[in-house]
Design a protein around this motif. Structure first.
Motif, mmCIF file in Angstrom:
data_model
loop_
_atom_site.group_PDB
_atom_site.id
_atom_site.type_symbol
_atom_site.label_atom_id
_atom_site.label_comp_id
_atom_site.label_asym_id
_atom_site.label_seq_id
_atom_site.Cartn_x
_atom_site.Cartn_y
_atom_site.Cartn_z
ATOM 1 N N UNK A 44 0.842 -1.199 0.000
ATOM 2 C CA UNK A 44 0.000 0.000 0.000
ATOM 3 C C UNK A 44 0.874 1.244 0.000
ATOM 4 N N UNK A 45 0.270 2.359 -0.391
ATOM 5 C CA UNK A 45 0.960 3.644 -0.299
ATOM 6 C C UNK A 45 1.059 4.037 1.172
ATOM 7 N N UNK A 46 2.081 4.798 1.535
ATOM 8 C CA UNK A 46 2.188 5.253 2.927
ATOM 9 C C UNK A 46 0.958 6.068 3.325
ATOM 10 N N UNK A 47 0.547 5.975 4.583
ATOM 11 C CA UNK A 47 -0.649 6.709 5.017
ATOM 12 C C UNK A 47 -0.382 8.211 5.108
ATOM 13 N N UNK A 105 -9.383 6.360 5.676
ATOM 14 C CA UNK A 105 -9.487 4.941 5.943
ATOM 15 C C UNK A 105 -8.349 4.378 6.773
ATOM 16 N N UNK A 106 -7.271 5.129 6.900
ATOM 17 C CA UNK A 106 -6.100 4.646 7.649
ATOM 18 C C UNK A 106 -6.283 4.933 9.139
ATOM 19 N N UNK A 128 0.279 8.342 12.499
ATOM 20 C CA UNK A 128 1.219 8.984 13.428
ATOM 21 C C UNK A 128 2.563 8.272 13.465
ATOM 22 N N UNK A 129 2.554 6.952 13.437
ATOM 23 C CA UNK A 129 3.823 6.216 13.436
ATOM 24 C C UNK A 129 4.588 6.513 12.156
ATOM 25 N N UNK A 130 3.909 6.477 11.021
ATOM 26 C CA UNK A 130 4.580 6.776 9.761
ATOM 27 C C UNK A 130 5.133 8.203 9.764
ATOM 28 N N UNK A 131 4.354 9.151 10.248
ATOM 29 C CA UNK A 131 4.815 10.542 10.295
ATOM 30 C C UNK A 131 6.047 10.679 11.185
ATOM 31 N N UNK A 132 6.047 10.031 12.344
ATOM 32 C CA UNK A 132 7.180 10.131 13.271
ATOM 33 C C UNK A 132 8.427 9.469 12.690
#
Length: 95
Positions: free
Chosen positions: A49-52, A58-59, A65-69
């Motif tokens: 999947x593409x990163x959230x 839907x994510x 938040x984990x992906x952003x951090x």
């Protein structure tokens, strides 16, 4: 260009400050872009999947938040490394 005294560090306020500031900005931008692209590619390969993003309703918030951090930390590390490389190169040229 004046040489640096022993124990001093190059800075963007000495000598060619504007040129050094622009060089650091360009190198940081390139490093940030490369890290983001590599991380996005890795995420796609790992999850399919593409990163959230924050706009992805839907994510789960936790995943966003984990992906952003994680991505922000990776880009920050790339920026620090880019700064150090450019400043070290500058100091070597001045010596």
């Amino acid at each position: 260009m004046a040489s640096l005294a022993p124990g001093t560090r190059p800075s963007t306020t000495q000598g060619d400050g504007l040129r050094m500031t622009v060089k650091i900005a360009v190198v940081e931008s390139a490093a940030s872009w490369l890290v983001r692209r590599a991380m996005e590619s890795g995420y796609r390969k790992a999850t399919g999947q593409a990163p959230p993003t924050a706009r992805d309703q839907g994510a789960p918030l936790r995943r966003i938040l984990v992906w952003a951090a994680v991505s922000a930390a990776a880009v920050a590390v790339a920026n620090v490394v880019a700064d150090r490389v450019v400043l070290r190169e500058s100091a070597a040229k001045q010596a």
